[in-house]
Design a protein around this motif. Structure first.
Motif, PDB file in Angstrom:
ATOM      1  N   VAL A  25     -32.725 -32.274  79.191  1.00 32.57           N
ATOM      2  CA  VAL A  25     -32.595 -33.643  78.679  1.00 32.57           C
ATOM      3  C   VAL A  25     -31.642 -34.390  79.596  1.00 32.57           C
ATOM      4  O   VAL A  25     -30.814 -33.790  80.267  1.00 32.57           O
ATOM      5  CB  VAL A  25     -32.050 -33.717  77.220  1.00 32.57           C
ATOM      6  CG1 VAL A  25     -33.022 -33.142  76.224  1.00 32.57           C
ATOM      7  CG2 VAL A  25     -30.694 -33.085  77.103  1.00 32.57           C
ATOM      8  N   LYS A  47     -30.598 -39.416  73.235  1.00 29.80           N
ATOM      9  CA  LYS A  47     -31.193 -40.250  72.193  1.00 29.80           C
ATOM     10  C   LYS A  47     -31.885 -39.366  71.161  1.00 29.80           C
ATOM     11  O   LYS A  47     -32.574 -38.396  71.526  1.00 29.80           O
ATOM     12  CB  LYS A  47     -32.214 -41.209  72.800  1.00 29.80           C
ATOM     13  CG  LYS A  47     -31.615 -42.296  73.642  1.00 29.80           C
ATOM     14  CD  LYS A  47     -32.691 -43.236  74.154  1.00 29.80           C
ATOM     15  CE  LYS A  47     -32.081 -44.315  75.020  1.00 29.80           C
ATOM     16  NZ  LYS A  47     -33.099 -45.229  75.544  1.00 29.80           N
ATOM     17  N   SER A  50     -35.505 -37.354  71.368  1.00 30.98           N
ATOM     18  CA  SER A  50     -35.889 -37.202  72.774  1.00 30.98           C
ATOM     19  C   SER A  50     -36.576 -35.852  72.975  1.00 30.98           C
ATOM     20  O   SER A  50     -36.212 -34.861  72.344  1.00 30.98           O
ATOM     21  CB  SER A  50     -34.659 -37.239  73.680  1.00 30.98           C
ATOM     22  OG  SER A  50     -34.010 -38.470  73.633  1.00 30.98           O
TER      23      SER A  50
END
Length: 140
Positions: A25, A47, A50
């Motif tokens: 990520v 976020k 995600s």
């Protein structure tokens, strides 16, 4: 195409520096690797919802839920490397699935009842049975 491409894939990797780890990520590191505290991974805030991506090509060797770390997925990669992804909101792969580096395998979340403090990914890399500091191999 394969982001883990090497000049001669038939030869074994002699150094992890030869590998390209895909960031699972993009986010902010909120917890660093600290073996002295038995924190064998890096926590990354991103976020909510995600996608979490595989760090390398590999095979899913575990999918499940634990009280401590919620939804967990583990991948076995060539050269005795295992990557672990914890606190997911949901899993996109099943045990036995083959995955490519960069392929979504789960959704970032806040699962688990003990070691979580908001939506984030706890990410670990293990090499030959020993934990490694993910920040020495990946830019998050």
């Amino acid at each position: 195409y394969n982001v883990s491409f090497r000049q001669n894939p038939a030869q074994p990797v002699t150094s992890l520096a030869e590998l390209h780890f895909f960031p699972p990520v993009k986010g902010i590191v909120s917890g660093k690797y600290d073996a002295s505290k038995k924190h064998y991974g890096t926590d990354i805030v991103a976020k909510p919802r995600s996608p979490v991506s595989a760090a390398l090509d590999g095979t899913v060797i575990f999918t499940g839920w634990t009280m401590e770390t919620g939804f967990v997925i583990e991948l076995q990669h060539p050269n005795n490397i295992v990557s672990v992804y914890k606190h997911n909101a949901g899993l996109l792969k099943e045990t036995g699935d083959l995955v490519r580096a960069g392929e979504p395998i789960s959704i970032i979340g806040d699962s688990g009842e003990i070691y979580t403090s908001g939506p984030h990914l706890h990410f670990e890399i293990w090499y030959k049975g020993s934990p490694l500091d993910p920040e020495k191999h990946i830019l998050f």
